[in-house]
Design an enzyme around this catalytic site. Structure first.
Site, mmCIF file in Angstrom:
data_model
loop_
_atom_site.group_PDB
_atom_site.id
_atom_site.type_symbol
_atom_site.label_atom_id
_atom_site.label_comp_id
_atom_site.label_asym_id
_atom_site.label_seq_id
_atom_site.Cartn_x
_atom_site.Cartn_y
_atom_site.Cartn_z
ATOM 1 N N HIS A 178 -6.104 -5.857 3.300
ATOM 2 C CA HIS A 178 -5.119 -4.797 3.481
ATOM 3 C C HIS A 178 -4.681 -4.737 4.941
ATOM 4 C CE1 HIS A 178 -5.677 -2.598 -0.472
ATOM 5 N NE2 HIS A 178 -6.643 -3.505 -0.494
ATOM 6 N N CYS A 235 -3.089 -2.435 6.357
ATOM 7 C CA CYS A 235 -3.295 -1.104 6.929
ATOM 8 C C CYS A 235 -4.702 -0.968 7.511
ATOM 9 C CB CYS A 235 -3.032 -0.019 5.894
ATOM 10 S SG CYS A 235 -4.014 -0.158 4.385
ATOM 11 N N GLN A 251 -5.115 -0.594 -4.731
ATOM 12 C CA GLN A 251 -5.746 -1.725 -5.408
ATOM 13 C C GLN A 251 -6.534 -1.300 -6.635
ATOM 14 O OE1 GLN A 251 -7.734 -4.488 -2.774
ATOM 15 N NE2 GLN A 251 -9.104 -5.204 -4.394
ATOM 16 N N CYS A 297 0.849 -1.190 0.000
ATOM 17 C CA CYS A 297 0.000 0.000 0.000
ATOM 18 C C CYS A 297 0.888 1.244 0.000
ATOM 19 C CB CYS A 297 -0.907 -0.025 1.228
ATOM 20 S SG CYS A 297 -1.704 1.548 1.595
ATOM 21 N N GLU A 298 0.661 2.138 -0.933
ATOM 22 C CA GLU A 298 1.514 3.321 -1.032
ATOM 23 C C GLU A 298 1.244 4.342 0.064
ATOM 24 O OE1 GLU A 298 -0.809 6.204 -4.206
ATOM 25 O OE2 GLU A 298 0.728 4.865 -4.963
ATOM 26 N N HIS A 299 0.168 4.166 0.816
ATOM 27 C CA HIS A 299 -0.157 5.119 1.874
ATOM 28 C C HIS A 299 0.538 4.800 3.195
ATOM 29 C CE1 HIS A 299 -4.068 5.582 -0.600
ATOM 30 N NE2 HIS A 299 -3.181 6.476 -0.980
ATOM 31 N N HIS A 300 0.745 3.489 3.490
ATOM 32 C CA HIS A 300 1.323 3.102 4.779
ATOM 33 C C HIS A 300 2.523 2.169 4.653
ATOM 34 C CE1 HIS A 300 -2.993 4.030 5.627
ATOM 35 N NE2 HIS A 300 -2.456 4.684 6.628
#
Length: 202
Positions: A160, A162, A132, A91-94
């Site tokens: 996920h 996250c 995703q 995940c590019e956010h976390h």
């Protein structure tokens, strides 16, 4: 008799990892651990920055492959589908993993892709910082652009970390995304067949 088309087909990848600065990555991991008040001089943690840098390098380096295709000599005009292609991505956010399965199908026109290459396409886009929704569309677009089929269908189902390990902390919940192109989107019979074959137990 079908003949493999490889002579004019180069290896395909969306990145080769050659620009990764492993030394800088190791230093960054060490700095992060120390900022989190973790003693990196302990014997058990001494090599952790190197291990983490190597792991992320592996996660983020797609393996090139040759998209072998064959002429559709028999004029096959039904869906070709590969179900339950397991994948993991970040995940590019976390920077936490999401793990799941992909169901990928296309309605062939002039050429047929080697079956293992459907899994290779999924892996190619999974080995990246991702969301995703984008990954689902990238897989579908790649098949459309490279095979020019009558239609494409892609469904991704993933858990996920996250969402499972932080925030709302709901382990076991899954996210489902889809991308439908051409006849798989526009023809009701083909769309229903794809959805039924892709998720027979749903």
């Amino acid at each position: 008799m079908k003949h493999e088309s490889t002579a004019r087909v180069p290896l395909v990848s969306i990145g080769d990892g050659h620009d990764i600065d492993h030394g800088a990555a190791e230093r960054a991991v060490r700095d992060l651990l120390e900022a989190l008040a973790i003693d990196t001089t302990q014997e058990s943690l001494r090599d952790t920055p190197q291990r983490v840098a190597n792991a992320f390098s592996e996660f983020l380096t797609p393996r090139p492959f040759r998209p072998t295709t064959f002429p559709n000599d028999e004029g096959y005009d039904e869906l070709i589908i590969a179900r339950n292609i397991r994948f993991h991505s970040l995940c590019e956010h976390h920077l936490l993993p999401f793990v799941g399965v992909a169901h990928v199908a296309y309605l062939p026109k002039d050429r047929i892709l080697g079956l293992s290459k459907l899994a290779r396409v999924v892996e190619m886009f999974a080995r990246s910082l991702q969301v995703q929704e984008r990954m689902t569309q990238q897989i579908a677009n790649w098949l459309q652009d490279n095979l020019h089929p009558k239609g494409v269908g892609v469904i991704l189902e993933a858990e996920h970390m996250c969402m499972a390990l932080r925030g709302v902390e709901k382990p076991g919940s899954t996210t489902v995304t889809s991308a439908l192109l051409g006849a798989v989107r526009n023809d009701p019979r083909t769309r229903d067949e794809f959805l039924r074959l892709a998720r027979p137990d749903s």
